[in-house]
Design a protein around this motif. Structure first.
Motif, mmCIF file in Angstrom:
data_model
loop_
_atom_site.group_PDB
_atom_site.id
_atom_site.type_symbol
_atom_site.label_atom_id
_atom_site.label_comp_id
_atom_site.label_asym_id
_atom_site.label_seq_id
_atom_site.Cartn_x
_atom_site.Cartn_y
_atom_site.Cartn_z
ATOM 1 N N ARG A 185 -24.291 0.632 -17.409
ATOM 2 C CA ARG A 185 -23.054 0.043 -16.884
ATOM 3 C C ARG A 185 -23.240 -0.409 -15.443
ATOM 4 N N LEU A 186 -23.967 0.392 -14.679
ATOM 5 C CA LEU A 186 -24.168 0.058 -13.270
ATOM 6 C C LEU A 186 -25.008 -1.207 -13.113
ATOM 7 N N VAL A 187 -26.091 -1.333 -13.863
ATOM 8 C CA VAL A 187 -26.892 -2.560 -13.756
ATOM 9 C C VAL A 187 -26.172 -3.739 -14.403
ATOM 10 N N ASP A 188 -25.287 -3.456 -15.363
ATOM 11 C CA ASP A 188 -24.538 -4.541 -16.003
ATOM 12 C C ASP A 188 -23.567 -5.213 -15.050
ATOM 13 N N VAL A 189 -23.158 -4.509 -14.006
ATOM 14 C CA VAL A 189 -22.291 -5.145 -13.014
ATOM 15 C C VAL A 189 -22.985 -6.374 -12.435
ATOM 16 N N SER A 190 -24.283 -6.257 -12.162
ATOM 17 C CA SER A 190 -25.043 -7.408 -11.669
ATOM 18 C C SER A 190 -25.352 -8.388 -12.796
ATOM 19 N N ARG A 191 -25.660 -7.891 -14.003
ATOM 20 C CA ARG A 191 -25.990 -8.772 -15.121
ATOM 21 C C ARG A 191 -24.790 -9.576 -15.592
ATOM 22 N N MET A 192 -23.587 -9.206 -15.173
ATOM 23 C CA MET A 192 -22.408 -9.977 -15.547
ATOM 24 C C MET A 192 -22.471 -11.403 -15.024
ATOM 25 N N LEU A 226 -16.999 -10.333 -13.929
ATOM 26 C CA LEU A 226 -17.045 -9.253 -12.947
ATOM 27 C C LEU A 226 -15.840 -8.324 -13.081
ATOM 28 N N SER A 227 -14.671 -8.894 -13.317
ATOM 29 C CA SER A 227 -13.492 -8.042 -13.484
ATOM 30 C C SER A 227 -13.602 -7.206 -14.753
ATOM 31 N N ILE A 228 -14.144 -7.797 -15.822
ATOM 32 C CA ILE A 228 -14.355 -7.045 -17.061
ATOM 33 C C ILE A 228 -15.344 -5.915 -16.843
ATOM 34 N N SER A 229 -16.436 -6.226 -16.137
ATOM 35 C CA SER A 229 -17.435 -5.197 -15.841
ATOM 36 C C SER A 229 -16.835 -4.078 -14.999
ATOM 37 N N GLY A 230 -16.023 -4.448 -14.026
ATOM 38 C CA GLY A 230 -15.380 -3.441 -13.193
ATOM 39 C C GLY A 230 -14.440 -2.553 -13.989
ATOM 40 N N LEU A 231 -13.665 -3.165 -14.882
ATOM 41 C CA LEU A 231 -12.761 -2.384 -15.721
ATOM 42 C C LEU A 231 -13.536 -1.448 -16.648
ATOM 43 N N ALA A 232 -14.620 -1.968 -17.237
ATOM 44 C CA ALA A 232 -15.438 -1.135 -18.127
ATOM 45 C C ALA A 232 -16.028 0.051 -17.378
ATOM 46 N N PHE A 233 -16.455 -0.199 -16.139
ATOM 47 C CA PHE A 233 -17.031 0.886 -15.347
ATOM 48 C C PHE A 233 -15.971 1.931 -15.003
ATOM 49 N N LEU A 234 -14.756 1.486 -14.689
ATOM 50 C CA LEU A 234 -13.681 2.431 -14.405
ATOM 51 C C LEU A 234 -13.372 3.283 -15.635
ATOM 52 N N GLY A 235 -13.387 2.640 -16.814
ATOM 53 C CA GLY A 235 -13.175 3.400 -18.040
ATOM 54 C C GLY A 235 -14.267 4.430 -18.267
ATOM 55 N N THR A 236 -15.515 4.041 -17.980
ATOM 56 C CA THR A 236 -16.631 4.967 -18.126
ATOM 57 C C THR A 236 -16.490 6.148 -17.181
ATOM 58 N N ILE A 237 -16.106 5.874 -15.935
ATOM 59 C CA ILE A 237 -15.910 6.940 -14.954
ATOM 60 C C ILE A 237 -14.815 7.891 -15.416
ATOM 61 N N LEU A 260 -28.921 -14.679 -8.181
ATOM 62 C CA LEU A 260 -27.642 -13.983 -8.049
ATOM 63 C C LEU A 260 -27.766 -12.519 -8.471
ATOM 64 N N ILE A 261 -28.454 -12.286 -9.600
ATOM 65 C CA ILE A 261 -28.595 -10.921 -10.103
ATOM 66 C C ILE A 261 -29.474 -10.090 -9.179
ATOM 67 N N ALA A 262 -30.548 -10.688 -8.669
ATOM 68 C CA ALA A 262 -31.401 -9.962 -7.729
ATOM 69 C C ALA A 262 -30.609 -9.535 -6.494
ATOM 70 N N GLY A 263 -29.789 -10.446 -5.970
ATOM 71 C CA GLY A 263 -28.958 -10.096 -4.825
ATOM 72 C C GLY A 263 -27.941 -9.018 -5.157
ATOM 73 N N GLY A 264 -27.335 -9.133 -6.351
ATOM 74 C CA GLY A 264 -26.369 -8.124 -6.769
ATOM 75 C C GLY A 264 -26.991 -6.755 -6.932
ATOM 76 N N LEU A 265 -28.202 -6.710 -7.471
ATOM 77 C CA LEU A 265 -28.898 -5.434 -7.632
ATOM 78 C C LEU A 265 -29.243 -4.814 -6.276
ATOM 79 N N GLY A 266 -29.660 -5.667 -5.330
ATOM 80 C CA GLY A 266 -29.946 -5.151 -4.001
ATOM 81 C C GLY A 266 -28.718 -4.527 -3.356
ATOM 82 N N LEU A 267 -27.574 -5.216 -3.500
ATOM 83 C CA LEU A 267 -26.336 -4.671 -2.951
ATOM 84 C C LEU A 267 -25.941 -3.382 -3.672
ATOM 85 N N SER A 268 -26.104 -3.368 -5.014
ATOM 86 C CA SER A 268 -25.761 -2.166 -5.787
ATOM 87 C C SER A 268 -26.583 -0.972 -5.352
#
Length: 449
Positions: free
Chosen positions: A283-290, A24-35, A329-337
């Motif tokens: 990248r956005l869906v990958d946050v949940s797929r992490m 999750l931290s890696i995904s968050g960092l990658a998303f910040l880099g993308t932004i 877990l991923i379904a819940g994460g996608l719903g929150l996203s």
């Protein structure tokens, strides 16, 4: 406190939690880099960067053997049975085989990728020469990353998941910082590419330091890097060749279908900026797929150990626990996203990104939710010696999914890649169905031998 104590006492859950937090931290960092790149480069030049990455990735996945997960599995089995020499041989083979593959990737990348991109890219606004140069620079990455790959394989095989997380987090921090600095200095795709390559080299240095410390303090049976280098001279070239090729086909087909082909096909039918929109949505869906990565990578050494002692009841139990747990877990994460994404886009993305990224995200949503139940597929095929069936299903899936991708992009040039990618995610259910059939067939043999 009692549930927390039970989680801490269960090594599978504890290791999964460590890797989940790291992923999750890696995904968050990658998303910040993308932004950051969206603001520094803009959609068009950011899209050129992603096209270069996709072209290099296509080359690497076509040449790469699937020895990394195979080595993790073999190291876990050898260390479980006290066979230190066997673990040493597999780590040495992973290093030895990586050298010629890395050299071949570099040569083909420098001489072949620019011409291939010039032939493939049809958008006149794309700077094909710059994209080709960037793809060529990236082709040195496998050689620079080889020490880190070997170190991570040894640590994962010995289930030192906290150390694995530290290495990967350090690598991602280096990559994001250097990519953004490169973009600021050059204002083009060349800067982020140079930053990526530098991060690969520095990440290997970090991995070597962490590997040595973990080996001395916690895993004395794990061979040192010096031993691995010396053993690489004598280990036979054929040690893991057949198994690596089989696993490579399965892993690389999945990566091609998800990470490479959608960007390249979209770049052919549309323009670089739409490649950028699609990659941000991914990248956005990958946050949940992490969530998948932590469970999958913990399941590999666990299932390998169960397979080694022929405990099929344990295999079935861990497989379904990992599959269902990851899916929910991923379904819940996608719903929150879905709830927070409109606010996040409004806050962080330039205005011209909002609508195309949101629409691409919604198209990817159903397929991503289903793919959450495919977390342990590769591991299942590897530890049950069913890689032949995995190859058959994967090849059929690649043909079908690529056909759908081309048809969708020709019909909807801008959003067709998202449609094709969502369909590709849905195909993962065929692997889960086969695993269910296999466990049912072998139910009578479910007791340890």
């Amino acid at each position: 406190m009692a549930p927390l104590r039970r989680i801490l006492a269960n090594r599978f859950l504890r290791d999964s939690s460590v890797l989940q937090a790291g992923s999750l931290s890696i995904s968050g960092l990658a998303f910040l880099g993308t932004i950051a790149l969206t603001h520094v480069l803009g959609a068009h030049r950011q899209g050129e960067y992603y096209l270069a990455v996709a072209a290099y990735s296509l080359l690497w996945f076509c040449l790469n053997l699937g020895l990394y997960p195979v080595t993790i599995s073999q190291v876990a089995q050898r260390l479980t049975s006290g066979d230190r020499e066997g673990a040493l041989s597999w780590l040495a083979y992973l290093f030895k085989s990586g050298i010629p593959l890395g050299i071949l990737t570099l040569l083909v990348g420098v001489w072949g990728l620019p011409s291939a991109l010039s032939w493939w890219t049809s958008d006149p606004s794309a700077n094909v020469a710059r994209i080709g140069l960037c793809a060529s620079i990236l082709s040195i990455s496998p050689l620079l990353e080889l020490p880190r790959v070997v170190a991570l394989a040894g640590l994962e095989g010995s289930r030192r998941m906290l150390a694995v997380t530290r290495i990967e987090n350090a690598q991602e921090v280096l990559r994001v910082v250097l990519v953004v600095i490169g973009a600021l200095l050059t204002g083009s795709a060349v800067g982020p590419v140079i930053g990526t390559v530098c991060a690969s080299a520095l990440g290997s240095l970090v991995a070597l330091v962490v590997f040595q410390r973990e080996r001395l303090k916690h895993v004395p049976d794990l061979p040192s890097m010096g031993e691995i280098l010396r053993a690489a001279v004598r280990v036979p070239w054929t040690l893991g060749l057949r198994l690596g090729i089989k696993m490579g086909i399965v892993r690389n087909i999945d990566a091609l279908a998800v990470q490479v082909l959608p960007a390249l096909v979209l770049g052919h039918f549309s323009s670089p900026q739409w490649v950028s929109y699609l990659r941000i949505a991914q990248r956005l869906v990958d946050v949940s797929r992490m969530f998948m990565k932590g469970i999958s990578r913990t399941a590999l050494p666990v299932l390998s150990g169960l397979a080694h002692v022929r405990d099929r009841a344990g295999l079935r139990r861990v497989y379904w626990r990992a599959t269902l747990g990851s899916g929910f877990l991923i379904a819940g994460g996608l719903g929150l996203s879905t709830l927070v994404l409109p606010w996040a886009m409004e806050t962080f993305l330039p205005r011209d990104f909002h609508h195309p990224v949101w629409m691409s995200f919604l198209i990817l949503l159903p397929g991503t939710a289903v793919s959450g139940f495919s977390v342990a597929n590769d591991t299942f095929y590897l530890v049950t010696n069913q890689l032949r069936m995995a190859i058959i299903l994967s090849v059929v899936g690649l043909v079908v999914n690529t056909g759908v991708l081309f048809l969708a992009c020709s019909r909807w040039p801008d959003y067709g890649a998202a449609v094709g990618l969502s369909f590709t995610f849905l195909w993962s259910l065929t692997h889960v169905a086969y695993a269910g059939w296999w466990f049912r067939k072998h139910r009578k043999q479910a007791t340890p031998a």
